[in-house]
Design an enzyme around this catalytic site. Sequence first.
Site, PDB file in Angstrom:
ATOM      1  CG  ASP A   1      -9.421 -32.346 -26.329  1.00  0.00           C
ATOM      2  OD1 ASP A   1      -9.712 -32.718 -27.483  1.00  0.00           O
ATOM      3  OD2 ASP A   1      -9.940 -32.826 -25.306  1.00  0.00           O
ATOM      4  CG  ASP A   2     -11.958 -31.127 -30.100  1.00  0.00           C
ATOM      5  OD1 ASP A   2     -11.866 -31.310 -28.871  1.00  0.00           O
ATOM      6  OD2 ASP A   2     -12.769 -31.747 -30.814  1.00  0.00           O
TER       7      ASP A   2
ATOM      8  CG  ASP B   1     -18.969 -28.340 -23.149  1.00  0.00           C
ATOM      9  OD1 ASP B   1     -19.459 -27.751 -22.170  1.00  0.00           O
ATOM     10  OD2 ASP B   1     -19.661 -28.630 -24.138  1.00  0.00           O
TER      11      ASP B   1
HETATM   12  O1  LIG Z   1     -14.885 -30.405 -21.273  1.00  0.00           O
HETATM   13  P1  LIG Z   1     -15.683 -31.658 -21.542  1.00  0.00           P
HETATM   14  O2  LIG Z   1     -17.119 -31.501 -21.111  1.00  0.00           O
HETATM   15  O3  LIG Z   1     -15.056 -32.887 -20.965  1.00  0.00           O
HETATM   16  O4  LIG Z   1     -15.790 -31.829 -23.117  1.00  0.00           O
HETATM   17  C1  LIG Z   1     -14.675 -31.696 -23.977  1.00  0.00           C
HETATM   18  C2  LIG Z   1     -14.319 -32.996 -24.621  1.00  0.00           C
HETATM   19  O5  LIG Z   1     -15.441 -33.489 -25.352  1.00  0.00           O
HETATM   20  C3  LIG Z   1     -15.068 -33.777 -26.682  1.00  0.00           C
HETATM   21  O6  LIG Z   1     -14.577 -35.087 -26.831  1.00  0.00           O
HETATM   22  P2  LIG Z   1     -15.544 -36.342 -26.865  1.00  0.00           P
HETATM   23  O7  LIG Z   1     -15.573 -36.939 -25.499  1.00  0.00           O
HETATM   24  O8  LIG Z   1     -16.841 -35.962 -27.472  1.00  0.00           O
HETATM   25  O9  LIG Z   1     -14.841 -37.416 -27.770  1.00  0.00           O
HETATM   26  P3  LIG Z   1     -14.001 -37.391 -29.106  1.00  0.00           P
HETATM   27  O10 LIG Z   1     -12.923 -36.364 -28.939  1.00  0.00           O
HETATM   28  O11 LIG Z   1     -13.466 -38.789 -29.192  1.00  0.00           O
HETATM   29  O12 LIG Z   1     -14.926 -37.073 -30.232  1.00  0.00           O
HETATM   30  C4  LIG Z   1     -13.921 -32.837 -26.961  1.00  0.00           C
HETATM   31  O13 LIG Z   1     -13.087 -33.355 -27.994  1.00  0.00           O
HETATM   32  C5  LIG Z   1     -13.207 -32.791 -25.634  1.00  0.00           C
HETATM   33  O14 LIG Z   1     -12.261 -33.836 -25.527  1.00  0.00           O
HETATM   34  O1  LIG Z   2     -18.374 -31.577 -31.213  1.00  0.00           O
HETATM   35  C1  LIG Z   2     -18.481 -31.163 -30.038  1.00  0.00           C
HETATM   36  N1  LIG Z   2     -18.915 -29.890 -29.808  1.00  0.00           N
HETATM   37  C2  LIG Z   2     -19.073 -29.358 -28.554  1.00  0.00           C
HETATM   38  O2  LIG Z   2     -19.462 -28.201 -28.379  1.00  0.00           O
HETATM   39  C3  LIG Z   2     -18.738 -30.222 -27.471  1.00  0.00           C
HETATM   40  N2  LIG Z   2     -18.768 -30.075 -26.117  1.00  0.00           N
HETATM   41  C4  LIG Z   2     -18.349 -31.231 -25.602  1.00  0.00           C
HETATM   42  N3  LIG Z   2     -18.052 -32.114 -26.575  1.00  0.00           N
HETATM   43  C5  LIG Z   2     -18.279 -31.519 -27.744  1.00  0.00           C
HETATM   44  N4  LIG Z   2     -18.163 -31.989 -29.017  1.00  0.00           N
HETATM   45 MG   LIG Z   3     -12.426 -35.259 -27.221  1.00  0.00          MG
END
Ligand SMILES: O=P(O)(O)OC[C@H]1O[C@H](OP(=O)(O)OP(=O)(O)O)[C@H](O)[C@@H]1O
Ligand SMILES: O=c1[nH]c(=O)c2nc[nH]c2[nH]1
Ligand SMILES: [Mg+2]
Length: 165
Positions: free
Chosen positions: A98-99, A102
């Site tokens: 994952d990127d 958080d």
């Molecule tokens: O540790 P957490 O609080 O769960 O946050 C982390 C997740 O939030 C973001 O995804 P998001 O749900 O925004 O969706 P996306 O990847 O589809 O943009 C990010 O890419 C992680 O998958």
């Molecule tokens: O673009 C993002 N940046 C963040 O820091 C983050 N945390 C949760 N989801 C996130 N998405």
């Molecule tokens: Mg995500």
Amino acid sequence: MVPYSKDFPVSWEELHRNARALSWRLLEQGPWKGIIAITRGGLVPAAILCREMDIRLIDTICVVSYKEGEAGQGAMAQGDLNVLKGVEGDGEGFILVDDLVDTGRTAAKVREMLPKAHFATIYAKPAGKPLVDTFITEVSQDTWIRFPWDMEYTFSTPLADRHEK
Ligand SMILES: O=P(O)(O)OC[C@H]1O[C@H](OP(=O)(O)OP(=O)(O)O)[C@H](O)[C@@H]1O
Ligand SMILES: O=c1[nH]c(=O)c2nc[nH]c2[nH]1
Ligand SMILES: [Mg+2]
């Protein structure tokens, strides 16, 4: 909900460099059967990892988590985590990417689904860090990371004009 008071913009170049650094770290820990990207944020890191590590087997776990709102300016408030598509098996031999982590909520859910996968991210915040096996850069919990795919080039007001006179 955590108040985000800092902004951390990431360029494509920086993201690429960090994803390559993650590839180095993971190559040392292989061999790997394949990569599972957590959509959508994990897709870009997964593309760089599979190129650098010569991995051809790529799958996805598709989740929907955040809702646009409250925090404003593109930062988001967290809603329920909905799994649209999973993966068969327990994840043994696979990198789950994952990127970022958080709060760690997404990580906890996917780890429960694939307990033997190796969970890797580029960025980690303190609350999610214990759930990640390998990550590259830590940022504080009150930082909102801005990924290059969420930004565009635009005019920047000179600092002097933003400063109250
Ligand atoms: O540790 P957490 O609080 O769960 O946050 C982390 C997740 O939030 C973001 O995804 P998001 O749900 O925004 O969706 P996306 O990847 O589809 O943009 C990010 O890419 C992680 O998958
Ligand atoms: O673009 C993002 N940046 C963040 O820091 C983050 N945390 C949760 N989801 C996130 N998405
Ligand atoms: Mg995500």
